[in-house]
Design a protein around this motif. Structure first.
Motif, PDB file in Angstrom:
ATOM      1  N   GLU A   1      24.325  42.980 -93.074  1.00  0.00           N
ATOM      2  CA  GLU A   1      25.229  43.132 -91.932  1.00  0.00           C
ATOM      3  C   GLU A   1      25.861  44.515 -91.873  1.00  0.00           C
ATOM      4  O   GLU A   1      26.238  44.977 -90.787  1.00  0.00           O
ATOM      5  N   GLU A   2      26.002  45.193 -93.008  1.00  0.00           N
ATOM      6  CA  GLU A   2      26.463  46.583 -92.973  1.00  0.00           C
ATOM      7  C   GLU A   2      25.471  47.437 -92.179  1.00  0.00           C
ATOM      8  O   GLU A   2      25.866  48.286 -91.372  1.00  0.00           O
ATOM      9  N   TRP A   3      24.204  47.215 -92.410  1.00  0.00           N
ATOM     10  CA  TRP A   3      23.163  47.941 -91.678  1.00  0.00           C
ATOM     11  C   TRP A   3      23.140  47.527 -90.207  1.00  0.00           C
ATOM     12  O   TRP A   3      22.986  48.373 -89.324  1.00  0.00           O
ATOM     13  N   VAL A   4      23.292  46.246 -89.956  1.00  0.00           N
ATOM     14  CA  VAL A   4      23.259  45.748 -88.581  1.00  0.00           C
ATOM     15  C   VAL A   4      24.389  46.374 -87.768  1.00  0.00           C
ATOM     16  O   VAL A   4      24.193  46.773 -86.610  1.00  0.00           O
ATOM     17  N   GLY A   5      25.581  46.466 -88.351  1.00  0.00           N
ATOM     18  CA  GLY A   5      26.697  47.064 -87.633  1.00  0.00           C
ATOM     19  C   GLY A   5      26.424  48.504 -87.232  1.00  0.00           C
ATOM     20  O   GLY A   5      26.711  48.916 -86.103  1.00  0.00           O
ATOM     21  N   VAL A   6      25.856  49.270 -88.152  1.00  0.00           N
ATOM     22  CA  VAL A   6      25.549  50.673 -87.865  1.00  0.00           C
ATOM     23  C   VAL A   6      24.436  50.771 -86.815  1.00  0.00           C
ATOM     24  O   VAL A   6      24.527  51.558 -85.856  1.00  0.00           O
ATOM     25  N   LEU A   7      23.392  49.970 -86.967  1.00  0.00           N
ATOM     26  CA  LEU A   7      22.287  50.006 -86.007  1.00  0.00           C
ATOM     27  C   LEU A   7      22.734  49.583 -84.619  1.00  0.00           C
ATOM     28  O   LEU A   7      22.296  50.152 -83.609  1.00  0.00           O
ATOM     29  N   SER A   8      23.608  48.599 -84.544  1.00  0.00           N
ATOM     30  CA  SER A   8      24.088  48.130 -83.241  1.00  0.00           C
ATOM     31  C   SER A   8      24.896  49.210 -82.530  1.00  0.00           C
ATOM     32  O   SER A   8      24.877  49.301 -81.298  1.00  0.00           O
ATOM     33  N   THR A   9      25.600  50.032 -83.284  1.00  0.00           N
ATOM     34  CA  THR A   9      26.343  51.149 -82.695  1.00  0.00           C
ATOM     35  C   THR A   9      25.387  52.244 -82.221  1.00  0.00           C
ATOM     36  O   THR A   9      25.545  52.801 -81.128  1.00  0.00           O
ATOM     37  N   LEU A  10      24.388  52.533 -83.051  1.00  0.00           N
ATOM     38  CA  LEU A  10      23.432  53.583 -82.707  1.00  0.00           C
ATOM     39  C   LEU A  10      22.509  53.169 -81.564  1.00  0.00           C
ATOM     40  O   LEU A  10      22.124  54.003 -80.741  1.00  0.00           O
ATOM     41  N   ARG A  11      22.151  51.892 -81.543  1.00  0.00           N
ATOM     42  CA  ARG A  11      21.203  51.403 -80.547  1.00  0.00           C
ATOM     43  C   ARG A  11      21.796  50.188 -79.826  1.00  0.00           C
ATOM     44  O   ARG A  11      21.454  49.039 -80.119  1.00  0.00           O
ATOM     45  N   PRO A  12      22.691  50.436 -78.881  1.00  0.00           N
ATOM     46  CA  PRO A  12      23.389  49.332 -78.207  1.00  0.00           C
ATOM     47  C   PRO A  12      22.475  48.433 -77.383  1.00  0.00           C
ATOM     48  O   PRO A  12      22.888  47.340 -76.989  1.00  0.00           O
ATOM     49  N   GLU A  13      21.230  48.868 -77.156  1.00  0.00           N
ATOM     50  CA  GLU A  13      20.299  48.004 -76.421  1.00  0.00           C
ATOM     51  C   GLU A  13      19.807  46.836 -77.263  1.00  0.00           C
ATOM     52  O   GLU A  13      19.223  45.873 -76.747  1.00  0.00           O
ATOM     53  N   LEU A  14      20.031  46.898 -78.568  1.00  0.00           N
ATOM     54  CA  LEU A  14      19.598  45.826 -79.464  1.00  0.00           C
ATOM     55  C   LEU A  14      20.685  44.771 -79.587  1.00  0.00           C
ATOM     56  O   LEU A  14      21.865  45.099 -79.695  1.00  0.00           O
TER      57      LEU A  14
ATOM     58  N   ARG B   1      18.895  43.055 -86.938  1.00  0.00           N
ATOM     59  CA  ARG B   1      18.635  42.444 -88.242  1.00  0.00           C
ATOM     60  C   ARG B   1      17.146  42.537 -88.592  1.00  0.00           C
ATOM     61  O   ARG B   1      16.784  42.796 -89.743  1.00  0.00           O
ATOM     62  N   VAL B   2      16.289  42.321 -87.605  1.00  0.00           N
ATOM     63  CA  VAL B   2      14.847  42.460 -87.831  1.00  0.00           C
ATOM     64  C   VAL B   2      14.528  43.878 -88.291  1.00  0.00           C
ATOM     65  O   VAL B   2      13.768  44.092 -89.250  1.00  0.00           O
ATOM     66  N   LEU B   3      15.107  44.862 -87.628  1.00  0.00           N
ATOM     67  CA  LEU B   3      14.852  46.247 -88.009  1.00  0.00           C
ATOM     68  C   LEU B   3      15.379  46.554 -89.410  1.00  0.00           C
ATOM     69  O   LEU B   3      14.730  47.254 -90.187  1.00  0.00           O
ATOM     70  N   ALA B   4      16.557  46.026 -89.727  1.00  0.00           N
ATOM     71  CA  ALA B   4      17.109  46.260 -91.065  1.00  0.00           C
ATOM     72  C   ALA B   4      16.178  45.709 -92.140  1.00  0.00           C
ATOM     73  O   ALA B   4      15.890  46.380 -93.133  1.00  0.00           O
ATOM     74  N   HIS B   5      15.687  44.499 -91.931  1.00  0.00           N
ATOM     75  CA  HIS B   5      14.776  43.917 -92.925  1.00  0.00           C
ATOM     76  C   HIS B   5      13.469  44.700 -93.005  1.00  0.00           C
ATOM     77  O   HIS B   5      12.883  44.826 -94.093  1.00  0.00           O
ATOM     78  N   SER B   6      13.006  45.221 -91.883  1.00  0.00           N
ATOM     79  CA  SER B   6      11.787  46.037 -91.929  1.00  0.00           C
ATOM     80  C   SER B   6      12.027  47.306 -92.744  1.00  0.00           C
ATOM     81  O   SER B   6      11.148  47.767 -93.477  1.00  0.00           O
ATOM     82  N   ALA B   7      13.247  47.864 -92.627  1.00  0.00           N
ATOM     83  CA  ALA B   7      13.585  49.054 -93.406  1.00  0.00           C
ATOM     84  C   ALA B   7      13.599  48.743 -94.893  1.00  0.00           C
ATOM     85  O   ALA B   7      13.122  49.536 -95.714  1.00  0.00           O
ATOM     86  N   PHE B   8      14.135  47.587 -95.255  1.00  0.00           N
ATOM     87  CA  PHE B   8      14.137  47.207 -96.669  1.00  0.00           C
ATOM     88  C   PHE B   8      12.718  47.058 -97.192  1.00  0.00           C
ATOM     89  O   PHE B   8      12.431  47.390 -98.339  1.00  0.00           O
ATOM     90  N   GLY B   9      11.823  46.537 -96.337  1.00  0.00           N
ATOM     91  CA  GLY B   9      10.426  46.430 -96.756  1.00  0.00           C
ATOM     92  C   GLY B   9       9.830  47.783 -97.111  1.00  0.00           C
ATOM     93  O   GLY B   9       9.100  47.916 -98.099  1.00  0.00           O
TER      94      GLY B   9
ATOM     95  N   HIS C   1      12.289  56.667 -89.020  1.00  0.00           N
ATOM     96  CA  HIS C   1      11.352  56.400 -87.913  1.00  0.00           C
ATOM     97  C   HIS C   1      11.325  54.907 -87.578  1.00  0.00           C
ATOM     98  O   HIS C   1      11.257  54.541 -86.385  1.00  0.00           O
ATOM     99  N   ALA C   2      11.333  54.075 -88.582  1.00  0.00           N
ATOM    100  CA  ALA C   2      11.291  52.628 -88.338  1.00  0.00           C
ATOM    101  C   ALA C   2      12.538  52.141 -87.587  1.00  0.00           C
ATOM    102  O   ALA C   2      12.465  51.219 -86.767  1.00  0.00           O
ATOM    103  N   LEU C   3      13.664  52.745 -87.884  1.00  0.00           N
ATOM    104  CA  LEU C   3      14.935  52.246 -87.337  1.00  0.00           C
ATOM    105  C   LEU C   3      15.316  52.856 -85.998  1.00  0.00           C
ATOM    106  O   LEU C   3      15.830  52.154 -85.130  1.00  0.00           O
ATOM    107  N   ILE C   4      15.102  54.161 -85.853  1.00  0.00           N
ATOM    108  CA  ILE C   4      15.547  54.791 -84.602  1.00  0.00           C
ATOM    109  C   ILE C   4      14.441  55.583 -83.898  1.00  0.00           C
ATOM    110  O   ILE C   4      14.670  56.157 -82.845  1.00  0.00           O
ATOM    111  N   GLY C   5      13.263  55.642 -84.496  1.00  0.00           N
ATOM    112  CA  GLY C   5      12.112  56.198 -83.803  1.00  0.00           C
ATOM    113  C   GLY C   5      11.996  57.708 -83.851  1.00  0.00           C
ATOM    114  O   GLY C   5      11.039  58.262 -83.309  1.00  0.00           O
ATOM    115  N   HIS C   6      12.932  58.393 -84.495  1.00  0.00           N
ATOM    116  CA  HIS C   6      12.827  59.855 -84.585  1.00  0.00           C
ATOM    117  C   HIS C   6      13.779  60.355 -85.657  1.00  0.00           C
ATOM    118  O   HIS C   6      14.566  59.585 -86.198  1.00  0.00           O
TER     119      HIS C   6
END
Length: 201
Positions: free
Chosen positions: A142-155, A161-169, A196-201
């Motif tokens: 959820e720490e990752w989810v909070g940051v990703l949700s701020t960076l990518r509000p379209e998610l 959460r799916v992206l965070a788990h993919s990053a852990f993989g 790249h997996a999380l924000i595409g660039h």
């Protein structure tokens, strides 16, 4: 010339000396990761550590206790470290994400055997410690989810959460990486792939 203040100023704390228990646990973790939990006996661990049976049981009640001792502190440390790094950047989600990625990549490179245990042996634990670890892991995610949700509000939260788990993989692939690429370069490649997996660039 040394002043009185300089003489009285304490230096950095000395690193904690590893205990015999820590050494035995590290050996056990390595054996579990290499051979699997069921492929290792207490005698194997004692032999590798140079410890007799009674002395080994002085430190741990058995293999299950070793597994708990290895996995719970790691999950606690990840959660604490993740919170700390997010808190460093309250107004800059991109910097927070970079800090999280660096933190986890360094952990993954330093602890491939522990990651292997998490991946393959977590279900060996009794219900209560397994639930505790799962809860710590969810909070870390959820720490990752909070940051990703701020960076990518379209998610929405589920997508983040799916992206965070993919990053852990990606980052937790260290048990399967060979040594043909030096550690510094491996860290850089893992960080780059995760961004790249999380924000595409």
């Amino acid at each position: 010339m040394t002043t009185v203040d300089q003489q009285q100023r304490p230096g950095p704390p000395a690193p904690r000396r590893r205990s015999r228990r820590d050494e035995i646990l590290e050996i056990a973790v390595g054996l579990f990761a290499a051979r699997g939990y069921h492929g290792v006996s207490m005698d194997d661990i004692g032999s590798a550590a140079g410890v007799t049976g009674p002395a080994l049981y002085h430190h741990f009640a058995g293999k299950e206790a070793m597994l708990v001792a290895a996995l719970i502190p790691v999950s606690e440390g990840l959660l604490h470290g993740g919170k700390e790094r997010v808190a460093r950047h309250p107004e800059d989600a991109r910097a927070a994400l970079a800090d999280l990625i660096e933190f986890h990549v360094e952990f993954a490179l330093a602890n491939p055997a522990v990651i292997a245990l998490h991946l393959h042996e977590l279900d060996r634990l009794p219900d209560e410690p397994r639930r505790q670890i799962r809860r710590l892991q969810r909070l870390y995610v959820e720490e990752w989810v909070g940051v990703l949700s701020t960076l990518r509000p379209e998610l929405d939260a589920g997508e983040a959460r799916v992206l965070a788990h993919s990053a852990f993989g990606l980052m937790n692939s260290t048990p399967f990486l060979g040594g043909e690429v030096d550690r510094h370069r491996r860290a850089a490649l893992l960080r780059e792939a995760t961004v790249h997996a999380l924000i595409g660039h």
